[in-house]
Design a protein around this motif. Structure first.
Motif, PDB file in Angstrom:
ATOM      1  N   SER A 118       1.173  -0.783  -0.099  1.00  0.00           N
ATOM      2  CA  SER A 118      -0.087   0.274  -0.076  1.00  0.00           C
ATOM      3  C   SER A 118       0.990   1.095   0.038  1.00  0.00           C
ATOM      4  O   SER A 118       1.796   1.201   0.546  1.00  0.00           O
ATOM      5  CB  SER A 118      -0.765  -0.024   1.045  1.00  0.00           C
ATOM      6  OG  SER A 118      -2.192  -1.389   1.307  1.00  0.00           O
ATOM      7  N   GLU A 122      -3.104   5.192  -0.468  1.00  0.00           N
ATOM      8  CA  GLU A 122      -4.088   4.494   0.227  1.00  0.00           C
ATOM      9  C   GLU A 122      -4.201   4.344   0.689  1.00  0.00           C
ATOM     10  O   GLU A 122      -5.793   3.932   1.506  1.00  0.00           O
ATOM     11  CB  GLU A 122      -3.570   3.230  -1.146  1.00  0.00           C
ATOM     12  CG  GLU A 122      -3.286   2.917  -2.884  1.00  0.00           C
ATOM     13  CD  GLU A 122      -2.434   2.015  -2.981  1.00  0.00           C
ATOM     14  OE1 GLU A 122      -3.195   1.430  -4.244  1.00  0.00           O
ATOM     15  OE2 GLU A 122      -1.900   1.096  -2.370  1.00  0.00           O
ATOM     16  N   GLN A 123      -3.122   4.366   1.789  1.00  0.00           N
ATOM     17  CA  GLN A 123      -3.717   4.656   3.101  1.00  0.00           C
ATOM     18  C   GLN A 123      -4.555   6.053   3.426  1.00  0.00           C
ATOM     19  O   GLN A 123      -5.324   5.511   4.522  1.00  0.00           O
ATOM     20  CB  GLN A 123      -2.242   4.300   3.899  1.00  0.00           C
ATOM     21  CG  GLN A 123      -1.200   3.103   3.951  1.00  0.00           C
ATOM     22  CD  GLN A 123      -0.386   2.922   4.094  1.00  0.00           C
ATOM     23  OE1 GLN A 123       0.211   3.060   5.830  1.00  0.00           O
ATOM     24  NE2 GLN A 123       0.940   2.809   4.112  1.00  0.00           N
ATOM     25  N   ARG A 126      -7.947   4.792   2.842  1.00  0.00           N
ATOM     26  CA  ARG A 126      -8.687   3.787   3.440  1.00  0.00           C
ATOM     27  C   ARG A 126      -9.212   4.659   4.745  1.00  0.00           C
ATOM     28  O   ARG A 126      -9.962   3.853   5.523  1.00  0.00           O
ATOM     29  CB  ARG A 126      -7.161   2.752   3.969  1.00  0.00           C
ATOM     30  CG  ARG A 126      -7.729   1.407   2.588  1.00  0.00           C
ATOM     31  CD  ARG A 126      -6.460   0.637   2.551  1.00  0.00           C
ATOM     32  NE  ARG A 126      -6.284  -0.191   0.780  1.00  0.00           N
ATOM     33  CZ  ARG A 126      -5.674  -0.626   1.263  1.00  0.00           C
ATOM     34  NH1 ARG A 126      -4.561  -0.221   1.680  1.00  0.00           N
ATOM     35  NH2 ARG A 126      -5.471  -0.975  -0.571  1.00  0.00           N
ATOM     36  N   HIS A 129     -12.651   6.064   3.706  1.00  0.00           N
ATOM     37  CA  HIS A 129     -13.565   5.431   2.958  1.00  0.00           C
ATOM     38  C   HIS A 129     -12.700   3.992   3.293  1.00  0.00           C
ATOM     39  O   HIS A 129     -12.420   3.017   3.192  1.00  0.00           O
ATOM     40  CB  HIS A 129     -13.319   5.505   2.136  1.00  0.00           C
ATOM     41  CG  HIS A 129     -14.017   6.641   0.718  1.00  0.00           C
ATOM     42  ND1 HIS A 129     -13.505   7.061  -0.134  1.00  0.00           N
ATOM     43  CD2 HIS A 129     -14.611   7.764   1.351  1.00  0.00           C
ATOM     44  CE1 HIS A 129     -13.931   7.937  -0.662  1.00  0.00           C
ATOM     45  NE2 HIS A 129     -14.581   9.079   0.546  1.00  0.00           N
ATOM     46  N   PRO A 130     -13.021   3.242   5.369  1.00  0.00           N
ATOM     47  CA  PRO A 130     -12.428   2.356   5.333  1.00  0.00           C
ATOM     48  C   PRO A 130     -13.584   1.769   4.421  1.00  0.00           C
ATOM     49  O   PRO A 130     -14.796   1.760   4.262  1.00  0.00           O
ATOM     50  CB  PRO A 130     -12.612   1.812   6.779  1.00  0.00           C
ATOM     51  CG  PRO A 130     -13.802   3.642   7.035  1.00  0.00           C
ATOM     52  CD  PRO A 130     -13.389   4.291   5.778  1.00  0.00           C
ATOM     53  N   ARG A 131     -13.309   0.034   4.373  1.00  0.00           N
ATOM     54  CA  ARG A 131     -14.048  -0.925   3.452  1.00  0.00           C
ATOM     55  C   ARG A 131     -13.516  -2.325   4.005  1.00  0.00           C
ATOM     56  O   ARG A 131     -12.643  -2.215   5.210  1.00  0.00           O
ATOM     57  CB  ARG A 131     -13.850  -1.170   1.773  1.00  0.00           C
ATOM     58  CG  ARG A 131     -14.854   0.032   1.521  1.00  0.00           C
ATOM     59  CD  ARG A 131     -14.460  -0.114  -0.121  1.00  0.00           C
ATOM     60  NE  ARG A 131     -15.379   1.156  -0.546  1.00  0.00           N
ATOM     61  CZ  ARG A 131     -14.613   1.884  -1.154  1.00  0.00           C
ATOM     62  NH1 ARG A 131     -13.042   2.284  -1.538  1.00  0.00           N
ATOM     63  NH2 ARG A 131     -15.489   2.930  -2.286  1.00  0.00           N
ATOM     64  N   ARG A 133     -11.612  -5.557   3.314  1.00  0.00           N
ATOM     65  CA  ARG A 133     -10.594  -6.158   2.646  1.00  0.00           C
ATOM     66  C   ARG A 133     -10.890  -7.297   2.287  1.00  0.00           C
ATOM     67  O   ARG A 133     -10.867  -8.585   2.164  1.00  0.00           O
ATOM     68  CB  ARG A 133      -9.387  -6.511   3.432  1.00  0.00           C
ATOM     69  CG  ARG A 133      -8.335  -5.605   3.801  1.00  0.00           C
ATOM     70  CD  ARG A 133      -7.738  -6.173   4.824  1.00  0.00           C
ATOM     71  NE  ARG A 133      -6.151  -4.888   5.019  1.00  0.00           N
ATOM     72  CZ  ARG A 133      -5.855  -4.047   4.392  1.00  0.00           C
ATOM     73  NH1 ARG A 133      -4.992  -4.615   3.494  1.00  0.00           N
ATOM     74  NH2 ARG A 133      -4.515  -2.852   5.453  1.00  0.00           N
ATOM     75  N   SER A 137     -13.156  -3.998  -2.871  1.00  0.00           N
ATOM     76  CA  SER A 137     -12.930  -3.274  -2.285  1.00  0.00           C
ATOM     77  C   SER A 137     -11.617  -2.514  -2.798  1.00  0.00           C
ATOM     78  O   SER A 137     -11.357  -1.703  -3.172  1.00  0.00           O
ATOM     79  CB  SER A 137     -12.936  -3.541  -0.227  1.00  0.00           C
ATOM     80  OG  SER A 137     -13.998  -4.101  -0.393  1.00  0.00           O
ATOM     81  N   ARG A 138     -10.146  -3.297  -3.232  1.00  0.00           N
ATOM     82  CA  ARG A 138      -9.868  -3.370  -3.691  1.00  0.00           C
ATOM     83  C   ARG A 138      -9.428  -2.043  -5.235  1.00  0.00           C
ATOM     84  O   ARG A 138      -8.826  -1.451  -5.397  1.00  0.00           O
ATOM     85  CB  ARG A 138      -8.638  -4.739  -3.441  1.00  0.00           C
ATOM     86  CG  ARG A 138      -7.556  -4.923  -2.788  1.00  0.00           C
ATOM     87  CD  ARG A 138      -6.982  -4.285  -1.705  1.00  0.00           C
ATOM     88  NE  ARG A 138      -7.728  -3.160  -1.019  1.00  0.00           N
ATOM     89  CZ  ARG A 138      -8.300  -3.868   0.821  1.00  0.00           C
ATOM     90  NH1 ARG A 138      -8.320  -4.874   0.588  1.00  0.00           N
ATOM     91  NH2 ARG A 138      -9.209  -2.792   0.952  1.00  0.00           N
ATOM     92  N   GLU A 141     -10.597   0.900  -4.454  1.00  0.00           N
ATOM     93  CA  GLU A 141      -9.621   2.128  -4.100  1.00  0.00           C
ATOM     94  C   GLU A 141      -8.915   2.417  -5.352  1.00  0.00           C
ATOM     95  O   GLU A 141      -7.884   3.205  -5.263  1.00  0.00           O
ATOM     96  CB  GLU A 141      -8.903   1.146  -3.022  1.00  0.00           C
ATOM     97  CG  GLU A 141      -9.853   1.516  -1.657  1.00  0.00           C
ATOM     98  CD  GLU A 141      -9.134   0.010  -0.677  1.00  0.00           C
ATOM     99  OE1 GLU A 141      -8.333  -0.492  -0.943  1.00  0.00           O
ATOM    100  OE2 GLU A 141      -9.304  -0.063   0.600  1.00  0.00           O
TER     101      GLU A 141
END
Length: 283
Positions: A118, A122-123, A126, A129-131, A133, A137-138, A141
């Motif tokens: 990551s 990207e961090q 996240r 927008h927490p999702r 794993r 989701s990837r 993102e």
């Protein structure tokens, strides 16, 4: 066989269009500014009349009270974090394919996840927008992080990251971590202390210095120092100084002890959320 080709092509085109449409519907919008959402602020910090902190709170989901501007963060700490977490931060567009492939290669060789792929961008995404794993989701993102890099500058992304990145004991941001570990401001940190903060980001709970043996952290600090030296970001004198120095942990203390007064204020204050992270008192 030739008759099947148009049908396969048409089916593939329909699937691609359907995926694009669903992806567009599921993408989330970005905030206008890279700041923690005010509607999630639940606990305030009380200040004296002169601005000295009378309390510290770490119960919020975000860091509101201990933020710093990018210009206030020591250059060595900046270099160390970027080297440890995302060394191509200033050259990629949000996704670092070399890092992803390297993480996949290491996972195959060691038969376990050795390091993440990551990027800092990207961090940050996240955090916003927490999702769960998942592969889906990837995929989302991947596109959202491109938007993040288009809307915000590298400096804005890096500043938000350094103020909100999680550390042990529910601390967020490098300023909160420095106060928690050394009871000092970022500007007073030694080179070895700066590298320690950068090392802890990878696994803050597992590498918590108060629970982790010093040798386990020492080799990580020195490996990071070697990376900084080999990339020309520090000279040999600085490398040797980092190797030969130590750090001492301290429990954080408030300059003004007014716990009874703070409890009184909390009791009198209205319950619920507030738009203000600080409350200045008459003390």
């Amino acid at each position: 066989m030739k008759k099947c080709f148009p049908a396969v092509f048409l089916l593939t085109a329909i699937c691609v269009l359907l995926l694009a449409a669903v992806t567009k519907l599921r993408l989330r919008s970005l905030p206008d500014r890279l700041l923690p959402p005010q509607e999630e602020l639940e606990n305030v910090q009380f200040l004296s009349r002169g601005g000295e902190p009378l309390s510290r709170t770490y119960a919020n989901a975000w860091n509101y009270q201990q933020q710093v501007n990018l210009e206030e963060i020591p250059p060595l700490l900046l270099k160390a974090v970027i080297t440890a977490e995302d060394r191509r931060f200033f050259s990629h567009l949000g996704n670092d394919y070399k890092s992803i492939l390297g993480a996949m290669r290491d996972a195959v060789i060691h038969r376990r996840i050795v390091r993440g792929g990551s990027t800092i961008s990207e961090q940050v995404l996240r955090m916003l927008h927490p999702r769960p794993r998942t592969v889906w989701s990837r995929w989302l993102e991947f596109w959202e992080v491109r938007q993040l890099e288009e809307v915000f500058s590298k400096g804005e992304i890096l500043e938000f990251y350094l103020n909100q990145v999680p550390f042990a004991r529910n601390r967020r941001g490098v300023k909160a971590a420095a106060l928690d570990l050394f009871d000092r401001d970022l500007s007073t940190l030694s080179p070895r202390e700066s590298l320690l903060l950068a090392v802890l980001i990878r696994a803050p709970s597992r590498l918590d210095p108060r629970r982790t043996a010093a040798p386990a952290l020492a080799w990580r600090i020195e490996a990071l120092a070697e990376s900084l030296w080999s990339s020309g970001q520090i000279d040999e004198e600085q490398l040797n100084a980092i190797r030969s120095s130590e750090y001492e942990l301290s429990e954080p203390n408030l300059e003004v002890e007014a716990s009874h007064f703070v409890r009184y204020l909390k009791k009198r204050s209205k319950s619920g959320r507030t738009p203000f992270p600080y409350v200045r008192t008459s003390l």
